[in-house]
Design an enzyme around this catalytic site. Sequence first.
Site, short mmCIF file in Angstrom:
data_model
loop_
_atom_site.label_atom_id
_atom_site.label_comp_id
_atom_site.label_asym_id
_atom_site.label_seq_id
_atom_site.Cartn_x
_atom_site.Cartn_y
_atom_site.Cartn_z
N GLU A 292 8.08 -1.48 9.91
CA GLU A 292 7.60 -2.80 10.30
C GLU A 292 7.24 -2.84 11.79
OE1 GLU A 292 6.83 -4.73 7.99
OE2 GLU A 292 8.18 -4.26 6.33
N SER B 241 0.82 -1.22 0.00
CA SER B 241 0.00 0.00 0.00
C SER B 241 0.85 1.27 0.00
CB SER B 241 -0.95 -0.01 1.20
OG SER B 241 -0.21 0.03 2.42
N GLY B 242 2.17 1.11 0.01
CA GLY B 242 3.03 2.29 -0.07
C GLY B 242 3.45 2.84 1.29
N LYS B 243 3.40 2.00 2.34
CA LYS B 243 3.81 2.47 3.66
C LYS B 243 5.29 2.85 3.67
CE LYS B 243 2.63 -1.33 5.74
NZ LYS B 243 2.23 -2.07 4.51
P1 ADP Z 1 4.35 -1.39 1.75
O1 ADP Z 1 5.47 -0.82 2.59
O2 ADP Z 1 2.99 -0.90 2.16
O3 ADP Z 1 4.39 -2.90 1.63
P2 ADP Z 1 5.85 -0.31 -0.44
O4 ADP Z 1 6.03 1.15 -0.17
O5 ADP Z 1 7.00 -1.22 -0.13
O6 ADP Z 1 4.52 -0.83 0.26
O7 ADP Z 1 5.54 -0.55 -1.99
C1 ADP Z 1 4.53 0.18 -2.69
C2 ADP Z 1 4.75 -0.09 -4.17
O8 ADP Z 1 4.46 -1.46 -4.45
C3 ADP Z 1 3.83 0.66 -5.11
O9 ADP Z 1 4.25 1.98 -5.37
C4 ADP Z 1 3.88 -0.20 -6.36
O10 ADP Z 1 5.03 0.14 -7.14
C5 ADP Z 1 4.14 -1.60 -5.82
N1 ADP Z 1 2.99 -2.52 -5.87
C6 ADP Z 1 3.08 -3.84 -6.12
N2 ADP Z 1 1.88 -4.43 -6.01
C7 ADP Z 1 0.98 -3.47 -5.69
C8 ADP Z 1 -0.45 -3.45 -5.41
N3 ADP Z 1 -1.16 -4.57 -5.45
N4 ADP Z 1 -1.02 -2.28 -5.08
C9 ADP Z 1 -0.28 -1.16 -5.05
N5 ADP Z 1 1.06 -1.10 -5.29
C10 ADP Z 1 1.70 -2.25 -5.60
#
Ligand code: ADP
Length: 185
Positions: free
Chosen positions: A90, A20-22
């Site tokens: 995390e 979700s982009g956290k």
């Molecule tokens: P989180 O920390 O919430 O796991 P990240 O900041 O590491 O998220 O990664 C977000 C990025 O993941 C997005 O900008 C996109 O490039 C990628 N991405 C891969 N799968 C998805 C998805 N199902 N929905 C949104 N983004 C995704």
Amino acid sequence: MQIINGKTGWVEVICGPMFSGKSEELIKRIRRAQIARRRVQIFKHGIDARYDATSIVSHSQQSIPGIAVTDVKDILELVDDRTELVAIDEGQFFSDEIIDVVNKLGNQGKRVIVAGLDLDYKGNPFGPMPQLMCTAEYVSKQLAICMICGDPANFTQRLTPSTDQIVVGASETYEARCRRHFEPT
Ligand code: ADP
């Protein structure tokens, strides 16, 4: 976001499902603080070495160096008096002691940002995240994109059969799902 001025500290939580982009949002806030020449210290949980043992790395390959810790009390020992921003990634992997640690740092006048999963693979609140969200001044809930239908996704679907609450993995193990397509296992 309205930012408190003066000597008062505060706590920000960035939550949502995987992808979700956290981490991207956390890295953005850290970079902006660094541009403002704030003193920043960055921590992540030692269990998460998916992409890098110490750096915070997003699924879009943005990264920023940090320190890996497993006992959250170590953060209190490692934070310098002069540090103005403490960032923790995390947050869901830490024990409930993180609530006390984060509030102590905020009470010392520091800005604290915690990013973490709010729900586990069963759709239940994850570790200390609910209490952190209640005591934080600012909470940002992010959504991902459902891999089945493309709608906004609030859930993290586990794709493997394990029933352990913590199974560290990326897109081979998890995908984002909306409420219609999330199937708690
Ligand atoms: P989180 O920390 O919430 O796991 P990240 O900041 O590491 O998220 O990664 C977000 C990025 O993941 C997005 O900008 C996109 O490039 C990628 N991405 C891969 N799968 C998805 C998805 N199902 N929905 C949104 N983004 C995704």
